[in-house]
Design a protein around this motif. Structure first.
Motif, PDB file in Angstrom:
ATOM      1  N   LYS A 224      -2.217  -1.710  -2.735  1.00 62.81           N
ATOM      2  CA  LYS A 224      -0.964  -2.174  -3.316  1.00 62.81           C
ATOM      3  C   LYS A 224      -0.254  -3.163  -2.402  1.00 62.81           C
ATOM      4  CE  LYS A 224      -0.683   0.216  -7.192  1.00 62.81           C
ATOM      5  NZ  LYS A 224      -2.121   0.373  -7.353  1.00 62.81           N
ATOM      6  N   LYS A 225       0.676  -3.924  -2.982  1.00 62.13           N
ATOM      7  CA  LYS A 225       1.599  -4.753  -2.224  1.00 62.13           C
ATOM      8  C   LYS A 225       2.806  -3.893  -1.841  1.00 62.13           C
ATOM      9  CE  LYS A 225       0.184  -9.035  -4.501  1.00 62.13           C
ATOM     10  NZ  LYS A 225       0.606 -10.221  -5.285  1.00 62.13           N
ATOM     11  N   ALA A 226       3.417  -4.205  -0.714  1.00 58.37           N
ATOM     12  CA  ALA A 226       4.508  -3.379  -0.195  1.00 58.37           C
ATOM     13  C   ALA A 226       5.649  -3.163  -1.197  1.00 58.37           C
ATOM     14  CB  ALA A 226       5.045  -3.981   1.111  1.00 58.37           C
ATOM     15  N   PRO A 227       6.059  -4.189  -1.967  1.00 56.02           N
ATOM     16  CA  PRO A 227       7.163  -3.964  -2.910  1.00 56.02           C
ATOM     17  C   PRO A 227       6.848  -2.959  -4.019  1.00 56.02           C
ATOM     18  CG  PRO A 227       6.908  -6.312  -2.456  1.00 56.02           C
ATOM     19  CD  PRO A 227       5.704  -5.626  -1.878  1.00 56.02           C
ATOM     20  N   GLN A 228       5.572  -2.637  -4.222  1.00 55.71           N
ATOM     21  CA  GLN A 228       5.188  -1.689  -5.271  1.00 55.71           C
ATOM     22  C   GLN A 228       5.314  -0.234  -4.840  1.00 55.71           C
ATOM     23  OE1 GLN A 228       1.206  -3.764  -5.655  1.00 55.71           O
ATOM     24  NE2 GLN A 228       1.617  -3.445  -7.827  1.00 55.71           N
ATOM     25  N   ARG A 248       0.575   2.669   5.657  1.00 58.16           N
ATOM     26  CA  ARG A 248      -0.344   1.551   5.478  1.00 58.16           C
ATOM     27  C   ARG A 248      -1.544   1.763   6.397  1.00 58.16           C
ATOM     28  NH1 ARG A 248       1.693  -3.862   4.351  1.00 58.16           N
ATOM     29  NH2 ARG A 248       3.682  -3.078   5.175  1.00 58.16           N
ATOM     30  N   ASN A 251      -5.119  -4.027   5.896  1.00 63.35           N
ATOM     31  CA  ASN A 251      -4.922  -5.086   4.912  1.00 63.35           C
ATOM     32  C   ASN A 251      -6.268  -5.479   4.321  1.00 63.35           C
ATOM     33  OD1 ASN A 251      -2.117  -5.265   5.434  1.00 63.35           O
ATOM     34  ND2 ASN A 251      -2.538  -6.514   7.244  1.00 63.35           N
ATOM     35  N   PRO A 254      -4.503 -11.086   1.092  1.00 63.91           N
ATOM     36  CA  PRO A 254      -3.142 -11.544   1.384  1.00 63.91           C
ATOM     37  C   PRO A 254      -2.091 -10.692   0.659  1.00 63.91           C
ATOM     38  CG  PRO A 254      -4.577 -13.421   1.028  1.00 63.91           C
ATOM     39  CD  PRO A 254      -5.383 -12.193   0.689  1.00 63.91           C
ATOM     40  N   ASN A 255      -1.220 -10.067   1.423  1.00 59.98           N
ATOM     41  CA  ASN A 255      -0.114  -9.233   0.915  1.00 59.98           C
ATOM     42  C   ASN A 255      -0.555  -7.926   0.269  1.00 59.98           C
ATOM     43  OD1 ASN A 255       1.850 -11.214   1.656  1.00 59.98           O
ATOM     44  ND2 ASN A 255       1.289 -12.377  -0.182  1.00 59.98           N
ATOM     45  N   VAL A 256      -1.841  -7.621   0.283  1.00 64.46           N
ATOM     46  CA  VAL A 256      -2.351  -6.377  -0.304  1.00 64.46           C
ATOM     47  C   VAL A 256      -2.909  -5.487   0.806  1.00 64.46           C
ATOM     48  CG1 VAL A 256      -3.977  -5.325  -1.917  1.00 64.46           C
ATOM     49  CG2 VAL A 256      -2.923  -7.536  -2.469  1.00 64.46           C
ATOM     50  N   SER A 257      -2.435  -4.254   0.834  1.00 62.81           N
ATOM     51  CA  SER A 257      -2.869  -3.299   1.857  1.00 62.81           C
ATOM     52  C   SER A 257      -3.447  -2.051   1.221  1.00 62.81           C
ATOM     53  CB  SER A 257      -1.683  -2.893   2.741  1.00 62.81           C
ATOM     54  OG  SER A 257      -1.120  -4.013   3.381  1.00 62.81           O
ATOM     55  N   TRP A 259      -3.108   1.851   1.193  1.00 65.46           N
ATOM     56  CA  TRP A 259      -2.048   2.809   1.508  1.00 65.46           C
ATOM     57  C   TRP A 259      -2.581   4.223   1.365  1.00 65.46           C
ATOM     58  CZ3 TRP A 259       2.936   1.231   2.915  1.00 65.46           C
ATOM     59  CH2 TRP A 259       3.191  -0.146   2.776  1.00 65.46           C
TER      60      TRP A 259
END
Length: 266
Positions: A224-228, A248, A251, A254-257, A259
């Motif tokens: 997921k991306k952090a804002p989710q 987390r 990664n 880009p922007n997806v980690s 979790w």
């Protein structure tokens, strides 16, 4: 590992900028994911890696993303012996596998042990998407009775071999089945579920509470991306789960980690 540093003066600077210093080492095999612009320098890159990493005997280049139900990539041999079968050692455990035929992530060793040390002897644990066993074998070694589901028949074969190799075969039941069939196959409940879900398999979490006893623990992995994340926590609470930990752990784009969620059925 400083792959770029090893190649300064060997690969032109403008090409070197396209090289990632990250690569997977599984057992004695290194797996790169080279940009096509580096095609003319594959031999130099592979030779540098073999020279600097004395534990590596074979270097492959991943030429496709993960694909198919086995979640494997097509590999091309760059250097070394060419045998894709290896033994990966991690926290005292040994995992036999064929990197060209089954999925294995060598970067999750810390997570596997973080989960394993929470397991108590006598627990009944369910491991989904079990692969060759790295999330299933450590809990069994701590005295849990483990049911491991894996869709790939080949991975199940390696899992069974690894359970024997690590002395826990009598505590692991290996089932060659789709994780989404667990409710129909397993008419029982567990104390713990360990679910390293592949990308796009998040819907499996909806079925997990019914597989657990009250107070049972879920270790769930998602991309997921952090804002989710805050919205995701709320959705898990709506399933009757209390989020105990969210962290987390790598990664992947880009922007997806990736979790990790530790949750308890309430």
């Amino acid at each position: 590992m400083r792959l770029k540093e090893w190649l300064v003066g060997v690969v032109p600077e403008e090409r070197l900028a396209r090289l990632s210093s990250r690569f997977h080492v599984i057992g004695d095999i290194a797996i790169l994911y080279l940009d096509p612009e580096l095609d003319g320098y594959k031999d130099e890159i592979a030779s540098a890696l073999l020279d600097q990493c004395r534990n590596v005997r074979t270097v492959f280049n991943k030429i496709t993303p993960l694909e198919g139900e086995r979640r494997t990539s097509r590999l091309e041999l760059l250097a070394g012996e060419g045998n894709s079968v290896t033994v990966h050692r991690e926290f005292g455990f040994r995992y036999h596998l064929d990197v060209a035929r089954v999925f294995f992530n060598s970067r999750l060793g810390y997570e596997r042990m973080r989960v394993a040390v929470q397991v108590k002897a006598g627990e009944e644990a369910l491991v989904l998407f079990a692969g060759v066993g790295p999330f299933a074998i450590p809990p069994a070694a701590r005295g849990a009775r483990v049911v491991a589901l894996e869709k790939s028949l080949e991975a199940c074969g390696w899992l069974a071999e690894n359970a024997r190799e690590n002395g826990v075969a009598e505590r692991i039941a290996v089932i060659n089945a789709d994780a989404f069939s667990m409710a129909a196959l397993l008419k029982r409940r567990f104390d713990r579920a360990i679910v390293p879900a592949p990308y796009g398999m998040d819907r499996i979490v909806d079925a997990l509470p019914e597989m657990l006893r009250r107070g049972g623990i879920i270790h769930f992995y998602t991309f997921k991306k952090a804002p989710q994340i805050e919205g995701l926590k709320k959705s898990y609470e709506d399933l009757g789960l209390e989020v105990l930990l969210c962290r987390r752990c790598g990664n992947v784009a880009p922007n997806v980690s990736r979790w990790a969620f530790d949750m308890q059925k309430i």
